[in-house]
Every structure is written in structure tokens, then in C-alpha cells.
Design a protein around this motif. Structure first.
Motif, PDB file in Angstrom:
ATOM      1  N   SER A 193      47.101  29.059  -8.949  1.00  0.00           N
ATOM      2  CA  SER A 193      47.585  29.758 -10.145  1.00  0.00           C
ATOM      3  C   SER A 193      46.626  29.674 -11.324  1.00  0.00           C
ATOM      4  CB  SER A 193      48.950  29.198 -10.549  1.00  0.00           C
ATOM      5  OG  SER A 193      48.843  27.813 -10.885  1.00  0.00           O
ATOM      6  N   ALA A 194      45.726  28.687 -11.344  1.00  0.00           N
ATOM      7  CA  ALA A 194      44.773  28.565 -12.441  1.00  0.00           C
ATOM      8  C   ALA A 194      43.326  28.604 -11.956  1.00  0.00           C
ATOM      9  CB  ALA A 194      45.021  27.277 -13.216  1.00  0.00           C
ATOM     10  N   ASN A 195      43.112  29.160 -10.784  1.00  0.00           N
ATOM     11  CA  ASN A 195      41.759  29.276 -10.251  1.00  0.00           C
ATOM     12  C   ASN A 195      41.102  30.535 -10.827  1.00  0.00           C
ATOM     13  OD1 ASN A 195      39.387  29.273  -8.798  1.00  0.00           O
ATOM     14  ND2 ASN A 195      40.360  29.423  -6.778  1.00  0.00           N
ATOM     15  N   TYR A 196      40.899  30.535 -12.133  1.00  0.00           N
ATOM     16  CA  TYR A 196      40.348  31.709 -12.821  1.00  0.00           C
ATOM     17  C   TYR A 196      38.885  31.947 -12.494  1.00  0.00           C
ATOM     18  CZ  TYR A 196      44.589  31.264 -15.599  1.00  0.00           C
ATOM     19  OH  TYR A 196      45.897  31.160 -15.990  1.00  0.00           O
ATOM     20  N   GLY A 197      38.174  30.876 -12.117  1.00  0.00           N
ATOM     21  CA  GLY A 197      36.756  31.032 -11.839  1.00  0.00           C
ATOM     22  C   GLY A 197      36.456  31.572 -10.455  1.00  0.00           C
ATOM     23  N   GLY A 198      37.492  31.710  -9.614  1.00  0.00           N
ATOM     24  CA  GLY A 198      37.277  32.252  -8.279  1.00  0.00           C
ATOM     25  C   GLY A 198      36.665  31.269  -7.308  1.00  0.00           C
ATOM     26  N   VAL A 199      37.040  29.986  -7.406  1.00  0.00           N
ATOM     27  CA  VAL A 199      36.517  28.973  -6.488  1.00  0.00           C
ATOM     28  C   VAL A 199      37.062  29.233  -5.083  1.00  0.00           C
ATOM     29  CG1 VAL A 199      36.323  26.507  -6.007  1.00  0.00           C
ATOM     30  CG2 VAL A 199      36.482  27.312  -8.388  1.00  0.00           C
ATOM     31  N   ASP A 200      36.180  29.233  -4.099  1.00  0.00           N
ATOM     32  CA  ASP A 200      36.576  29.418  -2.706  1.00  0.00           C
ATOM     33  C   ASP A 200      35.624  28.585  -1.857  1.00  0.00           C
ATOM     34  OD1 ASP A 200      37.489  30.174  -0.266  1.00  0.00           O
ATOM     35  OD2 ASP A 200      37.181  32.326  -0.524  1.00  0.00           O
ATOM     36  N   ASN A 201      35.914  27.287  -1.792  1.00  0.00           N
ATOM     37  CA  ASN A 201      35.032  26.351  -1.113  1.00  0.00           C
ATOM     38  C   ASN A 201      35.853  25.527  -0.130  1.00  0.00           C
ATOM     39  OD1 ASN A 201      33.693  23.601  -0.772  1.00  0.00           O
ATOM     40  ND2 ASN A 201      32.054  24.728  -1.804  1.00  0.00           N
ATOM     41  N   ALA A 202      35.589  25.705   1.151  1.00  0.00           N
ATOM     42  CA  ALA A 202      36.390  25.060   2.187  1.00  0.00           C
ATOM     43  C   ALA A 202      36.310  23.536   2.091  1.00  0.00           C
ATOM     44  CB  ALA A 202      35.927  25.521   3.569  1.00  0.00           C
ATOM     45  N   GLU A 203      35.138  23.004   1.726  1.00  0.00           N
ATOM     46  CA  GLU A 203      34.997  21.546   1.620  1.00  0.00           C
ATOM     47  C   GLU A 203      35.870  20.989   0.510  1.00  0.00           C
ATOM     48  OE1 GLU A 203      30.937  19.579   2.727  1.00  0.00           O
ATOM     49  OE2 GLU A 203      30.532  21.353   1.495  1.00  0.00           O
ATOM     50  N   ILE A 204      35.877  21.660  -0.629  1.00  0.00           N
ATOM     51  CA  ILE A 204      36.693  21.195  -1.757  1.00  0.00           C
ATOM     52  C   ILE A 204      38.173  21.292  -1.413  1.00  0.00           C
ATOM     53  CG2 ILE A 204      37.379  21.711  -4.140  1.00  0.00           C
ATOM     54  CD1 ILE A 204      34.478  22.458  -4.698  1.00  0.00           C
ATOM     55  N   THR A 205      38.570  22.409  -0.804  1.00  0.00           N
ATOM     56  CA  THR A 205      39.977  22.573  -0.410  1.00  0.00           C
ATOM     57  C   THR A 205      40.404  21.471   0.548  1.00  0.00           C
ATOM     58  OG1 THR A 205      39.867  24.979  -0.694  1.00  0.00           O
ATOM     59  CG2 THR A 205      41.638  24.112   0.687  1.00  0.00           C
ATOM     60  N   ALA A 206      39.547  21.165   1.539  1.00  0.00           N
ATOM     61  CA  ALA A 206      39.875  20.119   2.512  1.00  0.00           C
ATOM     62  C   ALA A 206      39.941  18.750   1.843  1.00  0.00           C
ATOM     63  CB  ALA A 206      38.839  20.107   3.634  1.00  0.00           C
ATOM     64  N   ALA A 207      39.043  18.504   0.889  1.00  0.00           N
ATOM     65  CA  ALA A 207      39.032  17.210   0.197  1.00  0.00           C
ATOM     66  C   ALA A 207      40.281  17.038  -0.665  1.00  0.00           C
ATOM     67  CB  ALA A 207      37.778  17.080  -0.652  1.00  0.00           C
ATOM     68  N   ILE A 208      40.728  18.121  -1.311  1.00  0.00           N
ATOM     69  CA  ILE A 208      41.959  18.057  -2.108  1.00  0.00           C
ATOM     70  C   ILE A 208      43.150  17.767  -1.210  1.00  0.00           C
ATOM     71  CG2 ILE A 208      43.576  19.434  -3.488  1.00  0.00           C
ATOM     72  CD1 ILE A 208      41.145  20.817  -4.732  1.00  0.00           C
ATOM     73  N   ASP A 209      43.208  18.443  -0.065  1.00  0.00           N
ATOM     74  CA  ASP A 209      44.307  18.211   0.874  1.00  0.00           C
ATOM     75  C   ASP A 209      44.297  16.767   1.377  1.00  0.00           C
ATOM     76  OD1 ASP A 209      45.214  20.787   0.628  1.00  0.00           O
ATOM     77  OD2 ASP A 209      44.241  21.520   2.463  1.00  0.00           O
ATOM     78  N   ALA A 210      43.116  16.235   1.666  1.00  0.00           N
ATOM     79  CA  ALA A 210      43.019  14.861   2.158  1.00  0.00           C
ATOM     80  C   ALA A 210      43.498  13.867   1.105  1.00  0.00           C
ATOM     81  CB  ALA A 210      41.579  14.549   2.570  1.00  0.00           C
ATOM     82  N   ALA A 211      43.143  14.127  -0.163  1.00  0.00           N
ATOM     83  CA  ALA A 211      43.586  13.246  -1.241  1.00  0.00           C
ATOM     84  C   ALA A 211      45.100  13.325  -1.428  1.00  0.00           C
ATOM     85  CB  ALA A 211      42.868  13.610  -2.543  1.00  0.00           C
ATOM     86  N   ARG A 212      45.649  14.532  -1.305  1.00  0.00           N
ATOM     87  CA  ARG A 212      47.098  14.717  -1.462  1.00  0.00           C
ATOM     88  C   ARG A 212      47.867  14.039  -0.329  1.00  0.00           C
ATOM     89  NH1 ARG A 212      48.935  20.760  -1.942  1.00  0.00           N
ATOM     90  NH2 ARG A 212      50.876  19.730  -2.509  1.00  0.00           N
ATOM     91  N   ASN A 213      47.314  14.060   0.877  1.00  0.00           N
ATOM     92  CA  ASN A 213      48.039  13.554   2.043  1.00  0.00           C
ATOM     93  C   ASN A 213      47.903  12.048   2.246  1.00  0.00           C
ATOM     94  OD1 ASN A 213      48.755  16.201   2.525  1.00  0.00           O
ATOM     95  ND2 ASN A 213      47.233  16.528   4.136  1.00  0.00           N
TER      96      ASN A 213
END
Length: 606
Positions: free
Chosen positions: A523-543
Motif C-alpha cells: 500500500s505504500a510502495n510508491y517507489g515501485g520496489v520489486d525485488n525478490a530477495e527483499i520480499t523473501a527477506a521480509i517474509d523470513a523476518a516476519r515468520n
């Protein structure tokens, strides 16, 4: 804070600029898998605290501020910071999130997660009574309060009803033809139905946690009114009473977000339904008149000892100016404020000023769709060229903490090796390696960008910050134009990704999830970030749900955010407590929890 001014639907629109379902204060309390290791000793600690309190002579009455338009005293819907703080004196959370973003015991004295990290069993503290003196705390109160949270966002959090198996395994005679699943003859929920429900819940959560979805109203720069618990709609599967002292919480995914969900204030159903503002906290309401004052007296039945301050009186005040004048003339003894000039109210022998960190995070947001800003070395160079400490000193008058990413520097799992200070030599080398000039008179292609910033005059420091960044970047050959926009146009430009650089403010909640900032579709990804490594790292931190995994995964996430620079962090803002110099024991609180250690305060009022 000026939340009275801004608790409008500006906040409902800017889940981006300021909401944030994530305090980057992740957490972990002792051994998160099994709850705090010393939780069994908590009652003894509380008892010794109570003994120490009774030995000390009671202090004087304390006068504080409350909003002038206080209506509802519901702790689940309070948005004004003065009211939020005030209600923490009355209500306590099931699980408390401390100043370092670490969940710790409160009314829940211990917890244990199963091997999946999805099912938590909580033990309710015993011998705790609500401030009416006769109502004991039970697991029913925890579950009732959780379901009040769910009711605000349209979620039920009900335990699933057991499905009676068909002993013959035959087709349900009432089922429509063609609905029988040959691989699931008993008609019980299968993997597909579970996945579908989860997907539906995710959609619900995304819609709920973005208060700006479908709205045509303007954004605000303060705490939004959207209920912070909406983010848990897709995460909480059920919460149920096991017995009077035990609660079972089942999540849809593993992770310590279960503990952040459990930070809600606890109410008793009968007392709450009867319209009584009664909690288990250190104080109880003696009298309340919204136009004159609220009088709080120490809760003699409080499980954590007797506070040294016998009475706290809250007086209605409108705006920081009125509060500052009231404390400077001794009408009030204690206030919080977000004004940058609070330091001038420090008067030797009379008042003290204590700065504390807020959840407001400011950053420079690059549009990654821009061909030049899409180059990692260029974003790295901009980040290295910014002197955050100078910005804090000159623009915020010292009211800030440097931060190069949306993970709080005081978060207990923060890895300090990823701090980033100004480094002009590195910035110039990065620009030169990318083929750009590194000084205004240097060789190479010139970089020219426009920074958009909202023109809210009551938050004019952001315009000054943009101008200061312009001057700093000129030091490495980057030309900057600062474009001031009215707030609606500013928000529209962000939504349309019609910008190069944007100075943004985000309010980061206690939940550690920052996917809304960086995941595709966030909802606040205004810069258009689309990075699979970052997404996976966020998921790993959340889990993660053990302390070791949390620290490891957050370190990796910080590494990626530092190297990829999808966002150029600037600082976390600080607010101030201005109070009598005779008040001791205040410590270093966090936003919304300034009274967390009130039992340690002492006021030797003359």
C-alpha cells in the motif's frame, strides 16, 4: 502531538505516508518459543517492587493534560496521544511491547509456541483484579478483549467448529450433485479450501490496512484514525479459552506477530458493557468531567505494587502552545509535545525536558521507474552524500535519531553494523563509477532531480529538510530542485508514481511487518520496489519466532536494504516530555507509553 488537529481522514488516506503496520520494533522476549525465561519469577519481582514502594513516602499529586474534546474513553479507538497515554494508566495490555520493541509479560505472564510457530498458548497472570476491587482477571477477559479488537475491523477470531466425520464416508444427501471430492470423501476442509480462505483473508487484510483505498479525501501527517489492529485480519485464525487461566491463539502463519497482536488493552465484558472505564492498571477513575478534569486515584488492588503518586489529575488542553504555557506556569506538572523548540522550556530548578523516540520515520523515496534512479550506485551515492546528523541538528533542533532504513535503531534485533554515516568519498566514487560527475565543476554527466514535498505549514520542517538535502547533494555534483505541493497533489503524484524523489513521512506501528513499503502491491510502495530477495527477506523476518532466527533474519534484511537502497532513510523523529524537575524516575519512554514505568516515578512536590 497535534493529533486532535489531524485525527481526520487525512490519516485514512496516507497509510503510506504515515501509517505503517510495522514498528520495526520486532521483538522477542527472552526465549520467544517458550516465553520469557524468567516469567516464573515475575510475581516475586512484582512483590518486591510493591514492598519498595510502600517503604517510600507517598509523593505529591501530578497534574497532566488530556484532550479538550475527550468523548469516548475506549482504549481501542483512542487516537490523540495525550488520551492514549492517559488510558494506559487505567488499562493494561495482555502482552506489553517495551521501548526496544520487545514483547514482555504483563497480564499474560508467560507463553509458549508450538513447533509450527502458529499456535501460542498463553498463561494469564493470577491474583489480578480489575480496579473495581472485586472482579478477578481471567482468560475470558483476554478473549473478550481480543474479539472487541476483531469487531472493530470486521473479524471474528472464532475458534473453528469441529466437523463431525461421516462414519460411512458417503455422500452428504443434502449436498449438490457434483460437489463430492473423491480425494476428500468426508467433506472436511482440504488444502485447496484452506489456501482459498487464506487468499481471501489476505485480500481483506490488504484492503483494511490501507485506509486510503478508494478514498477521495486528503491525507494527514499525524497518527491515522484507522484501527491499528486491522492488519491482523488475515493473521489471526482464532483465539479461545482453554481454561480460566489459559488462552490459545492460532495464527494463519508462523511468527512473533502473534505477540504484537496480543498487545491490546484488556477489558472485562460486564464492566465494559455497563459503560464503566475500569481496567487492571495502576490507577482508577475517581471522577470525570470532560470540560474540567479527570481525577485518577491509585488502584490499591494493583498487582504490581502501590504507585508513589497517589493522585493524577488530567486537565483539558488544546494544542502544544497551551500545554507548554500551562507547564511553564505550574498549572500542569507534566506534558508531552512534538514542538521542536521544547528545549527552551527547560528552566533550571523548575522544569526538565526529556526527549523520547517516536514511531515517525522520514525518508527520501526514489522512483525506481526513473532510468537514472533505477541504478543502484546512484541511490547508494545519494544515501552516502546525506549528512543525517546535520539534518537533525539544524532542521529538527536535535529532535531525531539517524536511520538509513525503516528499522528502528533501538529495536532489540537491530544490527548496528549497517548504520550508515555521511561518506562523501564513497559517494563520489560511486557516482564516478556510474559515469556521473561528482562535483559541480567535475567531468561526467550531470545528475538533476526534483524532490517533491508537501507544503503543510504546521510541519514545515520537512520543507527545510528538503532544502538542506538539496545543499548537501550539491556537494557531490547533484543538482536538486525542491517542489512544494499541496497535500492532495502530493499524494496524487505519489500514487501515480509521477515523481523522481519524494520526502515522505511514515508512522510505523509496533508490528514488525514492513512489507507494505517494499513488496509489489504494497500500500505504500510508491517507489515501485520489486525485488525478490527483499520480499523473501521480509517474509523470513516476519515468520521467525525464536530469538536467534529473528536476529539472523533481520540482519540479513538490513544488509539487503543497505546494499539495494530501495529507500533512503533519514531519521526517526523525537518528541519531548516537559515536566517538573521534582518528578523523578521517568526514564526513557516510547511514544504512546510514557507512563509505562509510572510505578517507579516519585514526585516530591513542594
Amino acid at each position: 502531538m497535534k493529533n486532535t488537529r489531524n485525527c481526520t481522514s487525512w490519516g485514512k488516506k496516507l497509510a503510506a505516508l504515515l501509517l505503517a503496520c510495522a514498528t520495526l520494533a520486532l521483538c522477542a522476549c527472552g526465549n520467544l518459543l517458550g516465553g520469557p525465561q524468567d516469567s516464573a519469577e515475575a510475581p516475586a519481582s512484582a512483590s518486591s517492587s510493591a514492598s519498595a514502594a510502600t517503604e517510600k513516602q507517598a509523593g505529591g499529586d501530578l497534574f497532566i493534560a488530556m484532550p479538550a474534546d475527550t468523548g469516548s474513553l475506549d482504549p481501542l479507538t483512542a487516537a490523540d496521544e495525550d488520551l492514549v497515554n492517559l488510558l494506559t494508566l487505567i488499562y493494561e495490555p495482555a502482552v506489553r511491547v517495551n521501548a526496544n520493541g520487545q514483547p514482555e509479560p504483563c497480564l499474560i505472564e508467560s507463553w509458549e509456541a508450538d513447533e509450527s510457530g502458529r499456535v501460542y498458548t498463553f498463561k494469564v497472570r493470577q491474583d489480578v483484579f480489575f480496579a473495581d476491587g472485586s472482579t478477578p482477571l481471567t482468560a475470558e477477559d483476554i478473549v473478550y478483549s481480543a474479539k472487541q479488537v476483531g469487531a472493530l475491523t470486521g473479524a471474528q477470531f472464532d475458534a473453528p467448529v469441529p466437523v463431525e466425520p461421516n462414519p460411512e464416508g458417503t455422500q452428504d444427501p443434502n449436498a449438490q450433485e457434483g460437489t463430492q471430492d473423491p480425494d476428500n470423501p468426508e467433506g472436511t476442509p482440504g488444502a485447496d479450501s484452506s489456501t482459498e480462505a487464506s487468499s481471501s483473508a489476505e485480500t481483506s487484510q490488504t484492503e483494511s490496512s490501507d485506509p486510503g483505498a478508494g478514498s477521495t479525501e486528503s491525507p494527514t501527517i499525524e497518527i491515522p484514525q484507522t484501527n491499528r489492529y486491522a492488519q491482523y485480519n488475515s493473521l489471526v485464525e482464532s483465539i479461545e479459552v482453554v481454561d480460566s487461566a489459559t488462552v490459545k491463539l492460532t495464527m494463519t502463519k508462523p511468527g512473533v506477530e502473534a505477540l504484537y497482536f496480543m498487545s491490546f488493552p484488556v477489558m472485562n465484558e460486564a464492566l465494559h458493557a455497563g459503560g464503566q472505564t475500569v481496567g487492571t492498571g495502576p490507577y482508577r477513575i475517581e471522577s470525570f468531567d470532560a470540560s474540567t478534569e479527570m481525577v485518577l486515584t491509585a488502584n490499591g488492588a494493583w498487582w504490581n505494587g502501590q504507585p508513589n503518586i497517589p493522585t493524577i489529575v488530567a486537565r483539558p488542553m488544546t494544542g502544544s502552545t497551551a500545554k507548554l504555557e500551562a507547564v511553564s506556569t505550574s498549572i500542569l506538572d507534566f506534558i508531552t509535545t512534538d514542538v521542536l523548540y521544547a528545549g527552551k522550556y527547560k528552566i533550571a530548578g523548575k522544569t526538565q525536558v526529556i526527549d523520547y523516540m517516536t514511531n515517525y520515520y522520514d525518508c527520501l523515496l526514489p522512483n525506481l521507474g526513473n532510468s537514472t534512479l533505477g541504478i543502484t550506485e546512484v541511490r547508494q551515492a545519494i544515501s552516502y552524500a546525506i549528512d543525517r546528523r546535520e539534518l537533525i541538528s539544524t532542521v529538527l533542533m536535535g529532535h531525531g535519531v539517524p536511520a538509513n532504513m525503516p528499522i528502528s535503531p533501538d529495536f532489540y534485533a537491530y544490527d548496528s553494523k549497517y548504520n550508515q554515516d555521511e561518506d562523501l568519498k564513497t559517494a563520489r566514487a560511486l557516482l564516478e563509477s556510474a559515469g556521473y560527475r561528482s562535483s559541480m565543476d567535475g567531468t561526467g554527466n550531470a545528475l538533476r532531480f526534483t524532490i517533491i514535498v508537501p507544503d503543510d505549514r504546521e510541519m514545515s520542517y520537512r520543507i527545510e529538510a528538503a532544502k538542506a538535502i538539496k545543499k548537501q547533494l550539491e556537494g557531490v555534483g547533484i543538482e536538486i530542485t525542491v517542489e512544494e505541493l499541496n497535500q492532495q497533489e502530493y499524494y496524487d503524484r505519489l500514487q501515480a508514481k509521477n515523481f523522481e524523489l519524494a520526502l515522505c513521512s511514515f508512522y510505523l506501528d509496533e508490528d514488525p511487518d514492513i512489507s507494505f513499503l517494499f513488496n509489489p502491491g504494497g500500500s505504500a510502495n510508491y517507489g515501485g520496489v520489486d525485488n525478490a530477495e527483499i520480499t523473501a527477506a521480509i517474509d523470513a523476518a516476519r515468520n521467525a519466532f525464536t530469538e536467534e532466527a529473528i536476529k539472523t533474519n533481520y540482519s540479513e534484511l538490513q544488509r539487503l536494504l543497505t546494499e539495494r537502497v530501495p529507500q533512503i532513510g533519514l531519521y526517526y523523529r523525537m518528541n519531548s516530555i516537559v515536566c517538573s524537575e521534582l518528578l523523578t524516575g521517568v526514564g526513557s519512554p516510547r511514544q504512546g507509553e510514557v507512563f509505562a514505568q509510572v510505578n517507579e516515578w516519585y514526585y516530591k512536590k513542594s
